[in-house]
Every structure is written in structure tokens, then in C-alpha cells.
Design a protein around this motif. Structure first.
Motif, short mmCIF file in Angstrom:
data_model
loop_
_atom_site.label_atom_id
_atom_site.label_comp_id
_atom_site.label_asym_id
_atom_site.label_seq_id
_atom_site.Cartn_x
_atom_site.Cartn_y
_atom_site.Cartn_z
N ARG A 96 0.95 -1.13 -0.06
CA ARG A 96 -0.11 0.06 -0.10
C ARG A 96 0.97 1.21 0.11
NH1 ARG A 96 -3.47 -2.17 4.76
NH2 ARG A 96 -1.25 -3.08 5.11
N GLY A 97 2.22 1.11 0.33
CA GLY A 97 3.03 2.09 0.03
C GLY A 97 3.20 3.18 1.48
N GLY A 98 2.73 2.74 2.39
CA GLY A 98 2.89 3.52 3.61
C GLY A 98 4.36 3.69 3.86
N ALA A 99 5.01 2.45 3.68
CA ALA A 99 6.32 2.53 4.33
C ALA A 99 7.38 3.82 3.57
CB ALA A 99 7.25 1.26 3.74
N ALA A 100 7.18 3.73 2.21
CA ALA A 100 7.68 4.91 1.39
C ALA A 100 7.45 6.24 2.08
CB ALA A 100 7.24 4.84 0.09
N LEU A 101 6.05 6.49 2.31
CA LEU A 101 6.05 7.71 3.22
C LEU A 101 6.47 7.82 4.53
CD1 LEU A 101 2.35 7.95 1.53
CD2 LEU A 101 4.14 9.57 1.15
N SER A 102 6.64 6.91 5.19
CA SER A 102 7.02 6.94 6.62
C SER A 102 8.59 7.02 6.77
CB SER A 102 6.48 5.84 7.37
OG SER A 102 5.32 5.54 6.93
N VAL A 103 9.39 6.46 6.04
CA VAL A 103 10.64 6.08 6.44
C VAL A 103 11.26 7.43 6.67
CG1 VAL A 103 12.84 5.24 5.48
CG2 VAL A 103 10.92 3.60 6.00
N ARG A 104 11.52 8.32 5.73
CA ARG A 104 12.14 9.49 5.80
C ARG A 104 11.79 10.24 7.15
NH1 ARG A 104 13.81 14.88 5.06
NH2 ARG A 104 11.97 15.21 6.48
N GLU A 105 10.43 10.46 7.24
CA GLU A 105 10.06 11.31 8.02
C GLU A 105 10.34 10.80 9.74
OE1 GLU A 105 8.44 14.32 7.71
OE2 GLU A 105 7.52 14.65 9.69
N VAL A 106 10.29 9.25 9.88
CA VAL A 106 10.40 8.94 11.04
C VAL A 106 12.04 8.69 11.31
CG1 VAL A 106 10.58 6.55 12.17
CG2 VAL A 106 8.40 7.42 11.23
N THR A 107 12.83 8.56 10.28
CA THR A 107 14.29 8.35 10.76
C THR A 107 15.01 9.64 10.17
OG1 THR A 107 15.04 7.80 8.44
CG2 THR A 107 14.33 6.03 9.84
N GLY A 108 14.55 10.73 9.77
CA GLY A 108 15.12 11.80 9.43
C GLY A 108 16.22 11.83 8.26
N GLN A 109 16.20 10.52 7.66
CA GLN A 109 17.38 10.22 6.70
C GLN A 109 16.77 10.16 5.33
OE1 GLN A 109 20.39 10.73 7.19
NE2 GLN A 109 20.48 10.38 9.33
N PRO A 110 17.28 10.73 4.43
CA PRO A 110 16.85 10.78 2.93
C PRO A 110 16.73 9.41 2.18
CG PRO A 110 18.83 11.54 2.59
CD PRO A 110 18.85 11.39 4.38
N ILE A 111 15.72 9.48 1.22
CA ILE A 111 15.69 8.17 0.49
C ILE A 111 16.59 8.71 -0.89
CG2 ILE A 111 14.22 6.66 -0.86
CD1 ILE A 111 11.92 7.86 1.07
N LEU A 112 17.56 7.69 -1.12
CA LEU A 112 18.48 8.07 -2.25
C LEU A 112 18.00 7.45 -3.56
CD1 LEU A 112 19.92 9.28 0.11
CD2 LEU A 112 21.91 8.60 -1.25
#
Ligand code: GDP
Length: 298
Positions: free
Chosen positions: A257-273
Motif C-alpha cells: 500500500r505504499g505507507g513505508a515509502a511515505l513514513s521512513v524518511r520522516e521517522v528516521t530523518g534520513q533521505p531516500i536516495l
């Protein structure tokens, strides 16, 4: 990926079309619908809360604009906030001033690290670099061979421990791999590490030891976007146990459902490269927050 979320958001925002003015009640109702859409897509609750609060605040405070009607303004705000939680700008790889640069991959077993090592190597080669892969996953019996296979497909050499020398020490292999890169003048070293099926202390310690020994320019946390909320828990555990400087999302071609993609950056503060969206070496791209937001908004 994102189909349900896209459908939902599109229909919520469509309800606003044609409205010349938006009342506070309109904005509240829209925010509620967006909240449901995000929760259904498995976005982490704290991320949903922050997102909704920002959208509401901006929608209520929006200046009346000549160019956009209020409904279009809400769409614009949602789009901008989506780009924001996905990281804003594309973040480029951090490379060393004095080569070789070292990129370490970490993540659970099955996340797609070894496949990604091949994809990244091929992509780097296409960018004019001369990468070498280093096999530090000495836990899984086939991991070294698998890395050699992807290396061969990508046309990139693989440094691996000599067979017959026992299991070997991954920290030692990582160090020797970097020495080899210096000797053979490779400008980027991609270090593949071991993962387990679940987060476990020994794996974390091993990854942390490799990190401490080779001081990578980037530690990329590789995460399977199909695992939903677990992606956030795993990311948090890796952030504490190993630490990382960037995220790679894999299996974006799946029907999660795509939620991981939307959460990971915000939760960890690290960018998706980077994003990986298939099993072939070509199924790989730099992550663009704006393109991903457009895809979600349909
Ligand atoms: P590792 O244990 O982290 O090294 O993971 P692997 O690279 O071995 O990948 C685990 C499985 O996921 C393999 O069957 C890969 O072919 C598959 N895989 C990796 N990346 C992707 C992807 O982006 N999409 C899909 N559909 N499968 C992938």
C-alpha cells in the motif's frame, strides 16, 4: 504500489472541485478523508498526524490567490507536503574527496541488498565510475556467489574472501576490499553486509563493527517497501544499532500500500536516495520526491 492511496486521494480532492470557496468545515472534512487514506495505506501514525496538521494549518491560512481557486490550492498544499515528507529535494550520493568512496549496504535478509549492490554498481558505472563490490555477507551460504553473479551481470569486479579459508571475518574482508580498491584504482567500493530475517543484536553489532572499521561515506539502509509498518520498526532499530545516512526502498513494483515509502524518511530523518522496482538490474532509479508525490496524487 500506491494505487489505492492514489484513488482515494484523487477522489477526496475531486470532491472539492468546483467549489469557489472552502469553509473551515470543508477543510476539516477533507483532512479527515486524507487521514483515513494515509492510514489505510499503512503510513505510520505520527507521520499521518504531522502531515494532516500541516495541511490543515496551511489550507486555513492560505491567501486567496488570483491564479488558483481554493480547491486547487488544497491540492497544491497536499502535493507540496507529500514532496516534503518524501524528503523535498533529491539527495545525491555523498562521495569522498579522495577516492575510493565507500558505500555500505545494510538491512534485513531478503530486503534486496545483494540485488541492489548489482544495480548500484551498474548505475555507478554508467555515471563514469569504476566501482568494485565487496562481499561481507559471510552468513548466508550463497550470498558470496550471488554477489559474484550480480557483479558479473553488471560488469563489475567482486572482492570476496578466498574459498576454503573458513567463514572469515567480515570486518577483515571489508578492510581488504578497500585495500584492493586502492591498489586497482576503483573509485567506489560497495560493501554488501549480512542480514537476518529479523533484527538481531549480533547482526547489528557486525554491521556496526564494519561501519566503525571502514568509515563509509554512505551507509545505505535497504528496506523492502512491501513490509509495511515493519519497515518503520526495522528502520528505527537500524538507526539505533548501526546508524545510516540514507535509505533505499526496494520492491516498489509490488502491490503493497505504499505507507513505508511515505513514513521512513520522516521517522528516521534520513533521505531516500534510490528506489528499486523489479528484479532486473535496470529496475532502479534515483529517488525523486516530486515524481513520487505526483505518482501518488495521480
Ligand atoms: P538480500 O538478502 O538483502 O541480499 O536480498 P536479495 O538481493 O537476495 O533479494 C531478495 C529477493 O528479492 C530476491 O529474490 C530478489 O530477486 C528480490 N528483489 C530484490 N529487489 C527487488 C525489487 O525491487 N523488486 C522485486 N519484485 N523483487 C526484488
Amino acid at each position: 504500489m500506491f494505487n489505492t492511496l492514489s484513488d482515494r486521494l484523487t477522489s477526496v480532492l475531486q470532491n472539492l472541485r468546483g467549489k469557489g470557496r472552502l469553509s473551515e468545515a470543508d477543510i476539516d472534512a477533507t483532512a479527515r478523508e486524507i487521514r483515513v487514506a494515509l492510514l489505510e495505506a499503512d503510513v505510520a501514525l505520527p507521520v499521518v498526524r504531522t502531515f494532516i496538521a500541516k495541511v490543515k494549518e496551511r489550507a486555513k491560512g492560505a491567501e486567496v490567490s488570483q491564479a488558483l481557486n481554493p480547491a486547487q490550492q488544497v491540492v497544491k498544499i497536499v502535493n507540496e507536503e507529500l514532496v516534503g515528507i518524501l524528503g523535498g529535494e533529491t539527495r545525491r550520493l555523498n562521495l569522498a574527496k579522495n577516492p575510493p568512496s565507500v558505500i555500505m549496504l545494510a538491512g534485513l535478509q531478503g530486503a534486496g541488498k545483494t540485488t541492489l549492490a548489482g544495480k548500484l554498481a551498474k548505475w555507478l558505472k554508467g555515471q563514469g565510475h569504476t566501482p568494485i563490490l565487496v562481499a561481507c555477507d559471510l552468513q548466508r551460504p550463497n550470498a558470496v556467489t550471488q554477489l559474484q553473479v550480480v557483479g558479473q551481470r553488471a560488469g563489475v569486479p567482486v572482492f570476496a574472501p578466498e574459498p576454503g579459508n573458513g567463514v572469515g571475518d567480515p570486518v577483515d574482508v571489508a578492510r581488504k576490499g578497500i585495500e584492493e580498491a586502492r591498489r586497482a584504482q576503483h573509485d567506489i567500493v560497495v560493501v554488501d553486509t549480512a542480514g537476518r530475517l529479523g533484527v538481531d543484536e549480533e547482526m547489528m553489532r557486525q554491521a556496526a563493527d564494519i561501519r566503525a572499521a571502514v568509515q563509509p561515506d554512505e551507509v545505505l539502509f535497504v528496506v523492502d517497501a512491501m513490509i509495511g509498518q515493519d519497515a518503520v520498526n526495522t528502520a528505527t532499530a537500524f538507526a539505533e544499532g548501526v546508524g545510516f545516512t540514507g535509505v533505499v526502498l526496494t520492491k516498489l513494483d509490488g502491490d503493497a500500500r505504499g505507507g513505508a515509502a511515505l513514513s521512513v524518511r520522516e521517522v528516521t530523518g534520513q533521505p531516500i536516495l534510490f528506489a528499486s522496482n523489479g528484479e532486473k538490474l535496470e529496475d532502479f532509479d534515483v529517488f525523486h520526491p516530486d515524481r513520487m508525490a505526483s505518482r501518488i496524487l495521480g
